[in-house]
Design a protein around this motif. Sequence first.
Motif, PDB file in Angstrom:
ATOM      1  N   ASP A   5     118.323  96.623  72.656  1.00  0.00           N
ATOM      2  CA  ASP A   5     117.781  97.196  73.884  1.00  0.00           C
ATOM      3  C   ASP A   5     116.858  96.242  74.643  1.00  0.00           C
ATOM      4  OD1 ASP A   5     115.641  97.279  72.246  1.00  0.00           O
ATOM      5  OD2 ASP A   5     115.359  99.447  72.309  1.00  0.00           O
ATOM      6  N   LEU A   9     116.863  95.795  78.600  1.00  0.00           N
ATOM      7  CA  LEU A   9     115.641  95.996  79.386  1.00  0.00           C
ATOM      8  C   LEU A   9     115.375  94.777  80.275  1.00  0.00           C
ATOM      9  CD1 LEU A   9     113.013  97.564  80.052  1.00  0.00           C
ATOM     10  CD2 LEU A   9     111.955  96.422  78.109  1.00  0.00           C
ATOM     11  N   THR A  56     115.444 107.755  84.369  1.00  0.00           N
ATOM     12  CA  THR A  56     115.063 108.682  83.299  1.00  0.00           C
ATOM     13  C   THR A  56     115.034 107.995  81.936  1.00  0.00           C
ATOM     14  OG1 THR A  56     117.331 109.396  82.879  1.00  0.00           O
ATOM     15  CG2 THR A  56     116.110 110.614  84.556  1.00  0.00           C
ATOM     16  N   PRO A  58     113.457 106.265  78.934  1.00  0.00           N
ATOM     17  CA  PRO A  58     112.036 106.439  78.564  1.00  0.00           C
ATOM     18  C   PRO A  58     111.167 105.221  78.859  1.00  0.00           C
ATOM     19  CG  PRO A  58     113.484 106.911  76.686  1.00  0.00           C
ATOM     20  CD  PRO A  58     114.366 106.516  77.821  1.00  0.00           C
ATOM     21  N   VAL A  59     111.690 104.015  78.603  1.00  0.00           N
ATOM     22  CA  VAL A  59     110.865 102.826  78.817  1.00  0.00           C
ATOM     23  C   VAL A  59     110.618 102.615  80.310  1.00  0.00           C
ATOM     24  CG1 VAL A  59     110.704 100.335  78.478  1.00  0.00           C
ATOM     25  CG2 VAL A  59     111.643 101.771  76.663  1.00  0.00           C
ATOM     26  N   HIS A  61     110.799 104.908  82.658  1.00  0.00           N
ATOM     27  CA  HIS A  61     109.949 106.008  83.103  1.00  0.00           C
ATOM     28  C   HIS A  61     108.478 105.716  82.813  1.00  0.00           C
ATOM     29  CE1 HIS A  61     107.806 109.826  82.099  1.00  0.00           C
ATOM     30  NE2 HIS A  61     108.207 110.105  83.316  1.00  0.00           N
ATOM     31  N   ASP A  62     108.190 105.225  81.591  1.00  0.00           N
ATOM     32  CA  ASP A  62     106.797 104.963  81.220  1.00  0.00           C
ATOM     33  C   ASP A  62     106.237 103.771  81.989  1.00  0.00           C
ATOM     34  OD1 ASP A  62     106.975 107.102  79.567  1.00  0.00           O
ATOM     35  OD2 ASP A  62     106.537 106.032  77.709  1.00  0.00           O
ATOM     36  N   LEU A  63     107.051 102.722  82.188  1.00  0.00           N
ATOM     37  CA  LEU A  63     106.584 101.576  82.978  1.00  0.00           C
ATOM     38  C   LEU A  63     106.279 102.020  84.409  1.00  0.00           C
ATOM     39  CD1 LEU A  63     108.985  98.675  81.826  1.00  0.00           C
ATOM     40  CD2 LEU A  63     106.571  98.952  81.268  1.00  0.00           C
ATOM     41  N   GLN A  65     105.370 105.021  85.363  1.00  0.00           N
ATOM     42  CA  GLN A  65     104.140 105.818  85.346  1.00  0.00           C
ATOM     43  C   GLN A  65     102.912 104.917  85.225  1.00  0.00           C
ATOM     44  OE1 GLN A  65     103.812 109.220  85.868  1.00  0.00           O
ATOM     45  NE2 GLN A  65     105.921 108.892  86.518  1.00  0.00           N
ATOM     46  N   LEU A  66     103.003 103.870  84.408  1.00  0.00           N
ATOM     47  CA  LEU A  66     101.902 102.897  84.354  1.00  0.00           C
ATOM     48  C   LEU A  66     101.736 102.255  85.734  1.00  0.00           C
ATOM     49  CD1 LEU A  66     102.390 101.070  80.907  1.00  0.00           C
ATOM     50  CD2 LEU A  66     100.856 102.960  81.461  1.00  0.00           C
TER      51      LEU A  66
END
Lengths: 411, 411
Positions: A5, A9, A56, A58-59, A61-63, A65-66
Amino acid sequence: MDHQDVPHLLAVLVALLIAAKVLGVIAQRLGQPSVVGELVAGILLGKSALGILDPTDPVIHDLAQLGVIVLLFEIGLQTNLRSLAKVGKAATVVAVIGVAVPFALGYVVCTVLGLSTVAAVVAGAALTATSIGISARTLSDLGQLATPEGQIVLGAAVIDDVIGLVILSVVSALAGGVAISVGGVTLTTMIAVGFIVVALMLGSLVVPPFFRLVERIEESGTLGIAGLAFAFLLSLLASLAGSATIIGAFAAGAILHSTPQRSRIEVSTTSLGHFFVPIFFVAAGASVELRSLGDLHVVGLGLALFAVGVLGKVAAGYGPVWLRVRKLLIGVAMIPRGEVGLIFAQMGLVTGALTTQLFSALTLMVLATTLITPPLLAYMVRSESHMSDTLEMAGAGGIDDLVSGASRKRD
Amino acid sequence: MDHQDVPHLLAVLVALLIAAKVLGVIAQRLGQPSVVGELVAGILLGKSALGILDPTDPVIHDLAQLGVIVLLFEIGLQTNLRSLAKVGKAATVVAVIGVAVPFALGYVVCTVLGLSTVAAVVAGAALTATSIGISARTLSDLGQLATPEGQIVLGAAVIDDVIGLVILSVVSALAGGVAISVGGVTLTTMIAVGFIVVALMLGSLVVPPFFRLVERIEESGTLGIAGLAFAFLLSLLASLAGSATIIGAFAAGAILHSTPQRSRIEVSTTSLGHFFVPIFFVAAGASVELRSLGDLHVVGLGLALFAVGVLGKVAAGYGPVWLRVRKLLIGVAMIPRGEVGLIFAQMGLVTGALTTQLFSALTLMVLATTLITPPLLAYMVRSESHMSDTLEMAGAGGIDDLVSGASRKRD
């Protein structure tokens, strides 16, 4: 933990960073803010077109949000809460009208079109935002930031941000399924306002001595990381207090605004922001369903929301009736919804309060309001400046001087 | 996409950033490099102790991987490949002995202790590394970087890094289950070396004009993001070519080293590194099983590997027999394994080539070699400096002058 992954990424991030930068630069060359290019980059990379970027994941999405947390921290760092008091009545009137009118009109339009109450509230809320980033950037590019109008817009946009953040946490709670009751809304409002007040009060007591201590650690990067950790901590606390993470990030920035360490924290945060913030906007663009935009219903709804959004903010410009200022310029400068409008729309989509159709219509509204403002402002300032040149009023002082000064700078 | 995971991620990041910074600063106050503090922070936050940080969480894992890519990109940016040719024979001899002896001794020790061939190869490989970051940083802190010994160590550490990266991709392939054959090893070596050669050659033709173009986009942050995207792209290409991502990141940095845009790319990369790099080291620390360290077998194995690792690098220091230099100083400065040793160990753990026990023993070796070097070097330089003061040789020029100069600086 699939070992494959990381290359995937990397591929996604390379595509995202390059597309965001290239389209951002093209947007700027066309007189648009780069956020427009980043949104378009997202639409191209997203599921509607190339299918490279899945917002959607997860990685991602979290990046993303950061990214929005870093952005609101940056905006907070630039926000001088004390100067709000000085900008005073005019900015407050513009901000309040600019929140109330678009919200009411948006709610009415959505309800008339048969949408649910929660959807109408979220859509109305998305219409209340003003993008402080885009408004301030555009006015500065046009040399209008130091004019009375520029100062009023800046103040109103700051107040709008604070009101918007409070509305966001109220609406988050509603969209999250909390029943709509006057008591509930009041409670959520009090938690949101209370969090900001307590954070700002405690923060301005505890934080300056703490950061003076941090400053004594001379290792490079320490202040920046301490600032970031503080932003993450307040985001977390805001979330635990039932408010939105970005309220915490904004409060953290506003607390640090008045510390002597601010500029160094800002430099480091900006570098991080160059990486993280575009991920948010591109991911937001990737959530747009191009297919829904082909839907006449969506386009119609988007245009209705756009009309309401423009009308409401232009009306707000005429709020300070007692002042002799260019009221249309103020109203137009308040139009772009930018990132805050998208945050509402994204939140509505994630919590299920908005259908993909309504989300797409709101994104259309955000895109249109963000796209129309910079060229419109540039046109208004240029034609005024042309007029004053013709009347040979350049150099006569006051606003006209500032305007023609701005026009000279551009020649 | 659980909406609750952002607050959880924020909590983990706040704990990670604060622990890494606090323990990093404590480590520095104790005369240790801050990476030691970050590893200890990881051990404390990991599953053995507080259980806050799970290094196998996909988001943490990916952030840590971005961290090591950013770190190798930074190291590459600081690496002048042309000056390698000038440092010449001495550095090459030190590097080659410093790779061959620890690898051979480590392999023999592991085989004698009954470990599998693959495990013995990975452990041997982890022993070959020299941490250019820690060695260069410590020598610079002691004012020894400009001495002949300092220059040889720097050159050898750079060559070591390149050899280490090639070994890493060979060993990754082996650990990934590719059968060990001379043809296979040769092929993997050729792919790794070929990738670097092609990347450096093509890169130095294509990249400078491209970055001159990028520089003309004056928007702040553009150069930094272009550099990062280039590092991610070469990491991805290296991975697609069957090599390791960090080889690509290192090559990207080395290519950009000689461009006039390097310093600005470095500033921006360093800011990102302050956030991302500690995530890698803390996550590496969190993978340590304290329980295994309580295991006498692990401690014994760790001590054996540590002895072999120290002996092999000290022997390397005596490699350039024809030069009149402080050979023990060179050897000691080559001891710390730091990040590269951990990368091998982590890779071995992830691919299943290493048991948790052997991984823990290797981590113990890395910790010990990294911990012992800075105080040992400081002691050696101080006692020499004391000697030259006694003999009133200070100011006599040459190495002794540099040494006493360093000691004056510290007073």
